[in-house]
Design an enzyme around this catalytic site. Sequence first.
Site, PDB file in Angstrom:
ATOM      1  N   ILE A 101       0.853  -1.187   0.000  1.00 42.55           N
ATOM      2  CA  ILE A 101       0.000   0.000   0.000  1.00 42.55           C
ATOM      3  C   ILE A 101       0.893   1.243   0.000  1.00 42.55           C
ATOM      4  CG2 ILE A 101      -1.994   1.105   1.057  1.00 42.55           C
ATOM      5  CD1 ILE A 101      -2.553  -1.707   0.116  1.00 42.55           C
ATOM      6  N   HIS A 102       1.433   1.544  -1.167  1.00 42.21           N
ATOM      7  CA  HIS A 102       2.430   2.603  -1.324  1.00 42.21           C
ATOM      8  C   HIS A 102       1.890   3.982  -0.960  1.00 42.21           C
ATOM      9  CE1 HIS A 102       4.603  -0.470  -3.650  1.00 42.21           C
ATOM     10  NE2 HIS A 102       3.462  -0.667  -4.293  1.00 42.21           N
ATOM     11  N   ASP A 103       0.709   4.296  -1.446  1.00 48.90           N
ATOM     12  CA  ASP A 103       0.214   5.669  -1.377  1.00 48.90           C
ATOM     13  C   ASP A 103      -0.225   6.059   0.026  1.00 48.90           C
ATOM     14  OD1 ASP A 103       0.715   5.651  -4.075  1.00 48.90           O
ATOM     15  OD2 ASP A 103      -1.363   5.285  -4.643  1.00 48.90           O
TER      16      ASP A 103
END
Length: 325
Positions: free
Chosen positions: A246-248
């Site tokens: 979950i990069h963002d």
Amino acid sequence: MSLSRPAVLLDCDPGIDDCLALMYLAGLHHAGEIELVGVSTTAGNVAVQQTAANARWILDLCGLPEVPVAPGRPDPLEVQLTTTPETHGESGLGYLSAPRHDFGDMQWQELWSTAIARNPGLHLIITGPVTNLADFEREHGDAVARCGSLTIMGGAVNYRGNTTPTAEWNFWVDPHAAARHFSASAELNSTLCSLEVTEQFLITPERLAEIQGLLGTHPMAEKLPELLRFYFEFHQAQEEGYQAQIHDLLTCIIALKKVPFEAVETTIDVEAESALMRGTSVADLRNHWRRPANASLVTSADIPAAHREFDRALRALRARVALGE
């Protein structure tokens, strides 16, 4: 609008992990910790009208119909748009889809200009391709420089890529935008959250169950399994396990300095012209180029603390439902 809480403008391309970032910011907004003053979208994970519709739907589900959403540029600066249905689903929302939305005459440039002018110290967070940012900087670079902070999710800096052996998706989709931003950004000194750090923030099926428990009767509790199941399956197909990076969300948490993290001032450059190395990002950590630093590169973050921070925002979303708002 309250002047006592920091203003946030998010530019994103929802996208499954962007949706969790929107949930996080919505939670902080409801908790009175930030003012989410607007959301613009780029073409990236899906086409720009779809990314905008996705953002609008998530914000509505999170009780923020008043937050404006504007679709941005429909195409990268120079290359043809490539989307990623195999990663985020045909609509960008995994196995879900958002209702259509007519954005009328809403102009993203006006949204940005107004947000920056009205909110000294604005936090500008970019979690998709930097197409809108690079385009806006061409004529309004001085306005962007007045932002309190500029944080970007992108790049696989001196690290393996997730789109090519050397390139991360956001920078690969619009390499010219990324290259243009960093070539002109010595005065802006953006914070860059690249793949090496952001891919450490994982949601597993067990973690999803915890998140649902924290949300209680919030409408996102029943949406998340079908949103994330697609992402779990994608990562499993990539031999990365039945889980999701979950990069963002992590980028937003770092942008607002809600967790401890380490960063180094350095010079970032992005390859735009080479077909083989398109979107490759490099940090000159030993100052070989003798060029001014143009970014603060995040090198590590407290991931357990980031999960706890997300939990705080989820409780705020749940509290809003409990109050009947």
